[in-house]
Scaffold this active site. Structure first.
Site, PDB file in Angstrom:
ATOM      1  N   ARG A 284      50.473  43.509  23.113  1.00 10.51           N
ATOM      2  CA  ARG A 284      51.183  44.391  23.429  1.00 10.51           C
ATOM      3  C   ARG A 284      52.684  44.027  23.667  1.00 10.51           C
ATOM      4  NH1 ARG A 284      46.262  45.585  25.151  1.00 10.51           N
ATOM      5  NH2 ARG A 284      46.634  44.782  27.254  1.00 10.51           N
TER       6      ARG A 284
ATOM      7  N   GLU B 120      39.685  36.001  35.757  1.00 12.78           N
ATOM      8  CA  GLU B 120      38.796  36.756  36.692  1.00 12.78           C
ATOM      9  C   GLU B 120      37.429  35.946  36.684  1.00 12.78           C
ATOM     10  OE1 GLU B 120      38.638  40.589  37.204  1.00 12.78           O
ATOM     11  OE2 GLU B 120      37.583  40.611  39.130  1.00 12.78           O
TER      12      GLU B 120
HETATM   13  P1  AMP Z   1      47.172  39.257  34.396  1.00 13.07           P
HETATM   14  O1  AMP Z   1      47.166  38.089  33.895  1.00 13.07           O
HETATM   15  O2  AMP Z   1      46.078  39.849  35.120  1.00 13.07           O
HETATM   16  O3  AMP Z   1      48.434  39.872  34.839  1.00 13.07           O
HETATM   17  O4  AMP Z   1      47.069  40.292  33.025  1.00 13.07           O
HETATM   18  C1  AMP Z   1      47.824  40.594  32.288  1.00 13.07           C
HETATM   19  C2  AMP Z   1      47.365  40.943  30.618  1.00 13.07           C
HETATM   20  O5  AMP Z   1      46.294  41.642  30.506  1.00 13.07           O
HETATM   21  C3  AMP Z   1      48.622  41.785  30.263  1.00 13.07           C
HETATM   22  O6  AMP Z   1      49.259  40.986  29.241  1.00 13.07           O
HETATM   23  C4  AMP Z   1      48.178  43.080  30.249  1.00 13.07           C
HETATM   24  O7  AMP Z   1      48.560  43.402  28.689  1.00 13.07           O
HETATM   25  C5  AMP Z   1      46.581  43.172  30.417  1.00 13.07           C
HETATM   26  N1  AMP Z   1      46.176  43.942  31.312  1.00 13.07           N
HETATM   27  C6  AMP Z   1      45.378  43.558  32.567  1.00 13.07           C
HETATM   28  N2  AMP Z   1      44.966  44.475  33.187  1.00 13.07           N
HETATM   29  C7  AMP Z   1      45.521  45.680  32.502  1.00 13.07           C
HETATM   30  C8  AMP Z   1      45.234  47.038  32.625  1.00 13.07           C
HETATM   31  N3  AMP Z   1      44.623  47.584  33.804  1.00 13.07           N
HETATM   32  N4  AMP Z   1      45.621  47.914  31.760  1.00 13.07           N
HETATM   33  C9  AMP Z   1      46.218  47.435  30.529  1.00 13.07           C
HETATM   34  N5  AMP Z   1      46.514  46.110  30.297  1.00 13.07           N
HETATM   35  C10 AMP Z   1      46.053  45.253  31.327  1.00 13.07           C
END
Ligand code: AMP
Length: 172
Positions: A59, A96
């Site tokens: 995305r 996670e």
């Molecule tokens: P993080 O590494 O936990 O910051 O997760 C980031 C990636 O996961 C991003 O590139 C987002 O596209 C996706 N992501 C994580 N949580 C969500 C959410 N609640 N809604 C949409 N995309 C998410």
């Protein structure tokens, strides 16, 4: 930005129970909202000497490529392992549950080049931190991280060390 953020669609329990997924496809599908979103993501970085915009699969690509065009910069993809055809650098990072990895072409940036990172959502910050690490390993000067949605309650901004976050919508 209210008319843009109002179009974000919350999908409870996707892709797994307990996650509220921020679906940005209604924003992308609306011509005026999409244009306003790209303008807002790019605006702080106009005339900042940025020559490359990095987007994170998948995305992130949809936002980073038009932001790059607005800034008169090139676009570089940061992808899941095995997708990029040329030589790559790789960064593993913790999820996670388990680990994941990202890759970047070794010739994607020059030493000292000013790079902007763009993504749709920052949650825990692990993905963005890995992306910043890859860019820095190639000598990039990562001057900012422009993101549509920040899930502030997860504290991701602190994990993206030394890179100022520009978030358009923040949720507590
Ligand atoms: P993080 O590494 O936990 O910051 O997760 C980031 C990636 O996961 C991003 O590139 C987002 O596209 C996706 N992501 C994580 N949580 C969500 C959410 N609640 N809604 C949409 N995309 C998410």
């Amino acid at each position: 930005m209210n008319n843009v953020t109002d179009l974000i669609r919350d999908i409870p329990d996707f892709p797994e129970p307990g996650i509220v997924f921020k679906d940005i496809t209604p924003v992308l599908a609306n011509a005026d909202a999409f244009s306003s979103l790209i303008t807002a993501l790019a605006e702080p970085y106009v005339d900042k000497g940025i020559t490359k915009v990095a987007g994170i699969e998948a995305r992130g690509f949809t936002l980073a490529t038009p932001v790059a065009d607005r800034l008169g910069a090139g676009f570089i993809p940061i992808r899941k392992p095995g997708k990029l055809p040329y030589q790559t650098v790789r960064e593993d990072y913790e999820l996670e549950y388990g680990i994941d990895a990202l890759e970047l072409h070794t010739d994607a940036v020059f030493e000292g080049e000013k790079v902007l990172l763009v993504d749709d959502v920052i949650a825990t910050g692990g993905t963005a931190a890995a992306a910043v690490s890859l860019l820095r390993r190639l000598g990039a000067d990562v001057i900012g991280f422009s993101v549509f949605i920040e899930l502030a309650f997860l504290g991701g901004a602190e994990r993206v060390d030394g890179v100022p976050l520009h978030a358009l919508a923040s949720y507590d």
